[in-house]
Design a protein around this motif. Structure first.
Motif, PDB file in Angstrom:
ATOM      1  N   PRO A   1     -40.344 -68.592  36.363  1.00  0.00           N
ATOM      2  CA  PRO A   1     -41.028 -67.991  35.209  1.00  0.00           C
ATOM      3  C   PRO A   1     -42.403 -67.402  35.526  1.00  0.00           C
ATOM      4  O   PRO A   1     -42.753 -66.342  34.997  1.00  0.00           O
ATOM      5  CB  PRO A   1     -41.117 -69.148  34.207  1.00  0.00           C
ATOM      6  CG  PRO A   1     -39.896 -69.967  34.514  1.00  0.00           C
ATOM      7  CD  PRO A   1     -39.793 -69.923  36.027  1.00  0.00           C
ATOM      8  N   ALA A   2     -43.167 -68.031  36.391  1.00  0.00           N
ATOM      9  CA  ALA A   2     -44.489 -67.492  36.741  1.00  0.00           C
ATOM     10  C   ALA A   2     -44.375 -66.144  37.442  1.00  0.00           C
ATOM     11  O   ALA A   2     -45.284 -65.302  37.336  1.00  0.00           O
ATOM     12  CB  ALA A   2     -45.246 -68.488  37.625  1.00  0.00           C
ATOM     13  N   THR A   3     -43.261 -65.898  38.144  1.00  0.00           N
ATOM     14  CA  THR A   3     -43.085 -64.610  38.818  1.00  0.00           C
ATOM     15  C   THR A   3     -42.697 -63.506  37.835  1.00  0.00           C
ATOM     16  O   THR A   3     -42.854 -62.329  38.146  1.00  0.00           O
ATOM     17  CB  THR A   3     -42.012 -64.684  39.931  1.00  0.00           C
ATOM     18  OG1 THR A   3     -40.704 -64.814  39.358  1.00  0.00           O
ATOM     19  CG2 THR A   3     -42.278 -65.831  40.893  1.00  0.00           C
ATOM     20  N   LEU A   4     -42.189 -63.879  36.664  1.00  0.00           N
ATOM     21  CA  LEU A   4     -41.750 -62.907  35.666  1.00  0.00           C
ATOM     22  C   LEU A   4     -42.892 -62.366  34.812  1.00  0.00           C
ATOM     23  O   LEU A   4     -42.873 -61.207  34.396  1.00  0.00           O
ATOM     24  CB  LEU A   4     -40.700 -63.544  34.749  1.00  0.00           C
ATOM     25  CG  LEU A   4     -39.412 -64.030  35.404  1.00  0.00           C
ATOM     26  CD1 LEU A   4     -38.575 -64.802  34.394  1.00  0.00           C
ATOM     27  CD2 LEU A   4     -38.638 -62.880  36.007  1.00  0.00           C
ATOM     28  N   GLU A   5     -43.885 -63.207  34.540  1.00  0.00           N
ATOM     29  CA  GLU A   5     -44.970 -62.847  33.616  1.00  0.00           C
ATOM     30  C   GLU A   5     -45.639 -61.519  33.922  1.00  0.00           C
ATOM     31  O   GLU A   5     -45.805 -60.695  33.013  1.00  0.00           O
ATOM     32  CB  GLU A   5     -46.014 -63.967  33.582  1.00  0.00           C
ATOM     33  CG  GLU A   5     -45.610 -65.146  32.738  1.00  0.00           C
ATOM     34  CD  GLU A   5     -46.705 -66.190  32.672  1.00  0.00           C
ATOM     35  OE1 GLU A   5     -47.894 -65.805  32.671  1.00  0.00           O
ATOM     36  OE2 GLU A   5     -46.360 -67.380  32.628  1.00  0.00           O
ATOM     37  N   PRO A   6     -46.033 -61.258  35.177  1.00  0.00           N
ATOM     38  CA  PRO A   6     -46.739 -59.993  35.439  1.00  0.00           C
ATOM     39  C   PRO A   6     -45.898 -58.752  35.167  1.00  0.00           C
ATOM     40  O   PRO A   6     -46.449 -57.652  35.056  1.00  0.00           O
ATOM     41  CB  PRO A   6     -47.083 -60.072  36.930  1.00  0.00           C
ATOM     42  CG  PRO A   6     -47.009 -61.519  37.286  1.00  0.00           C
ATOM     43  CD  PRO A   6     -45.981 -62.105  36.374  1.00  0.00           C
ATOM     44  N   TRP A   7     -44.612 -58.907  35.040  1.00  0.00           N
ATOM     45  CA  TRP A   7     -43.707 -57.767  34.868  1.00  0.00           C
ATOM     46  C   TRP A   7     -43.215 -57.622  33.433  1.00  0.00           C
ATOM     47  O   TRP A   7     -42.358 -56.789  33.144  1.00  0.00           O
ATOM     48  CB  TRP A   7     -42.527 -57.892  35.840  1.00  0.00           C
ATOM     49  CG  TRP A   7     -43.053 -58.008  37.230  1.00  0.00           C
ATOM     50  CD1 TRP A   7     -43.195 -59.142  37.973  1.00  0.00           C
ATOM     51  CD2 TRP A   7     -43.592 -56.952  38.018  1.00  0.00           C
ATOM     52  NE1 TRP A   7     -43.787 -58.855  39.177  1.00  0.00           N
ATOM     53  CE2 TRP A   7     -44.040 -57.513  39.229  1.00  0.00           C
ATOM     54  CE3 TRP A   7     -43.732 -55.578  37.818  1.00  0.00           C
ATOM     55  CZ2 TRP A   7     -44.621 -56.745  40.236  1.00  0.00           C
ATOM     56  CZ3 TRP A   7     -44.314 -54.814  38.810  1.00  0.00           C
ATOM     57  CH2 TRP A   7     -44.748 -55.403  40.002  1.00  0.00           C
ATOM     58  N   GLY A   8     -43.752 -58.413  32.515  1.00  0.00           N
ATOM     59  CA  GLY A   8     -43.365 -58.318  31.108  1.00  0.00           C
ATOM     60  C   GLY A   8     -41.941 -58.740  30.843  1.00  0.00           C
ATOM     61  O   GLY A   8     -41.318 -58.293  29.886  1.00  0.00           O
TER      62      GLY A   8
ATOM     63  N   GLU B   1     -38.720 -61.361  30.064  1.00  0.00           N
ATOM     64  CA  GLU B   1     -38.428 -62.474  29.158  1.00  0.00           C
ATOM     65  C   GLU B   1     -37.103 -63.120  29.563  1.00  0.00           C
ATOM     66  O   GLU B   1     -36.080 -62.447  29.670  1.00  0.00           O
ATOM     67  CB  GLU B   1     -38.324 -61.950  27.728  1.00  0.00           C
ATOM     68  CG  GLU B   1     -38.005 -63.004  26.712  1.00  0.00           C
ATOM     69  CD  GLU B   1     -37.815 -62.434  25.314  1.00  0.00           C
ATOM     70  OE1 GLU B   1     -37.599 -63.250  24.402  1.00  0.00           O
ATOM     71  OE2 GLU B   1     -37.868 -61.202  25.123  1.00  0.00           O
TER      72      GLU B   1
ATOM     73  N   ILE C   1     -32.246 -62.172  32.181  1.00  0.00           N
ATOM     74  CA  ILE C   1     -33.674 -61.890  32.046  1.00  0.00           C
ATOM     75  C   ILE C   1     -33.828 -60.440  31.618  1.00  0.00           C
ATOM     76  O   ILE C   1     -33.250 -59.540  32.226  1.00  0.00           O
ATOM     77  CB  ILE C   1     -34.407 -62.112  33.387  1.00  0.00           C
ATOM     78  CG1 ILE C   1     -34.151 -63.521  33.920  1.00  0.00           C
ATOM     79  CG2 ILE C   1     -35.906 -61.859  33.219  1.00  0.00           C
ATOM     80  CD1 ILE C   1     -34.529 -63.701  35.378  1.00  0.00           C
TER      81      ILE C   1
ATOM     82  N   TRP D   1     -40.745 -56.698  40.271  1.00  0.00           N
ATOM     83  CA  TRP D   1     -40.602 -58.155  40.295  1.00  0.00           C
ATOM     84  C   TRP D   1     -39.842 -58.603  41.534  1.00  0.00           C
ATOM     85  O   TRP D   1     -40.295 -59.490  42.256  1.00  0.00           O
ATOM     86  CB  TRP D   1     -39.872 -58.638  39.041  1.00  0.00           C
ATOM     87  CG  TRP D   1     -39.347 -60.029  39.159  1.00  0.00           C
ATOM     88  CD1 TRP D   1     -40.078 -61.180  39.110  1.00  0.00           C
ATOM     89  CD2 TRP D   1     -37.989 -60.417  39.378  1.00  0.00           C
ATOM     90  NE1 TRP D   1     -39.253 -62.267  39.269  1.00  0.00           N
ATOM     91  CE2 TRP D   1     -37.955 -61.826  39.439  1.00  0.00           C
ATOM     92  CE3 TRP D   1     -36.791 -59.715  39.509  1.00  0.00           C
ATOM     93  CZ2 TRP D   1     -36.783 -62.541  39.641  1.00  0.00           C
ATOM     94  CZ3 TRP D   1     -35.625 -60.423  39.709  1.00  0.00           C
ATOM     95  CH2 TRP D   1     -35.625 -61.818  39.776  1.00  0.00           C
TER      96      TRP D   1
ATOM     97  N   TYR E   1     -42.015 -63.420  44.108  1.00  0.00           N
ATOM     98  CA  TYR E   1     -40.581 -63.697  44.040  1.00  0.00           C
ATOM     99  C   TYR E   1     -39.959 -63.763  45.425  1.00  0.00           C
ATOM    100  O   TYR E   1     -39.104 -64.611  45.681  1.00  0.00           O
ATOM    101  CB  TYR E   1     -39.833 -62.684  43.157  1.00  0.00           C
ATOM    102  CG  TYR E   1     -38.395 -63.114  43.025  1.00  0.00           C
ATOM    103  CD1 TYR E   1     -38.076 -64.254  42.293  1.00  0.00           C
ATOM    104  CD2 TYR E   1     -37.372 -62.461  43.704  1.00  0.00           C
ATOM    105  CE1 TYR E   1     -36.769 -64.712  42.221  1.00  0.00           C
ATOM    106  CE2 TYR E   1     -36.065 -62.903  43.629  1.00  0.00           C
ATOM    107  CZ  TYR E   1     -35.776 -64.028  42.889  1.00  0.00           C
ATOM    108  OH  TYR E   1     -34.492 -64.497  42.831  1.00  0.00           O
TER     109      TYR E   1
END
Length: 95
Positions: free
Chosen positions: A26-33, A35, A58, A69, A75
Motif C-alpha cells: 500500500p505505501a508504494t501505491l500512494e504516490p501514484w493515486g 486505490e 488495484i 508505480w 515497488y
C-alpha cells in the motif's frame, strides 16, 4: 484520461512472506493515486479454469500511473519478496 487497473492472480507459496509483501505494497501505491479495490479468495470457478486462489484489484488514475508505480524503486524493491512468497500473474487493463 481513463482509469487503469492492475489485477493480480495469486497462488501463495509462503504465507508469512506473503503477509509481509501485502503489508508493504500500500505505501508504494500512494504516490501514484492508486486505490486497492479488492483482495479476495477464490470461491468458485463458474466457467473455464483458474489455477490461482487469490486475486487483487488495484485502480490507478491512468496507464502512466501504473507504469510509474511498477517501475518505481519502492515497488521494484518488493518484487523479490513477491516472487519468493507467491506465484503471481500481474495484468493491466484500461477502462
Amino acid at each position: 484520461m481513463n482509469n487503469a487497473y492492475v489485477i493480480g492472480h495469486i497462488s501463495v507459496k509462503n504465507s508469512e512472506m506473503w503477509a509481509e509483501y501485502r503489508d508493504r505494497v500500500p505505501a508504494t501505491l500512494e504516490p501514484w493515486g492508486a486505490e486497492l479495490l479488492l483482495r479476495g479468495k477464490l470461491v468458485a470457478v463458474l466457467g473455464g479454469a483458474h489455477v490461482h486462489t487469490d486475486t487483487v484489484v488495484i485502480r490507478f488514475p491512468s496507464l502512466d500511473a501504473v507504469s510509474g508505480w511498477h517501475a518505481s524503486a519502492a515497488y521494484q524493491a518488493l518484487i523479490p519478496l513477491r516472487q519468493m512468497a507467491a506465484d503471481v500473474d500481474l495484468l493491466t487493463f484500461e477502462e
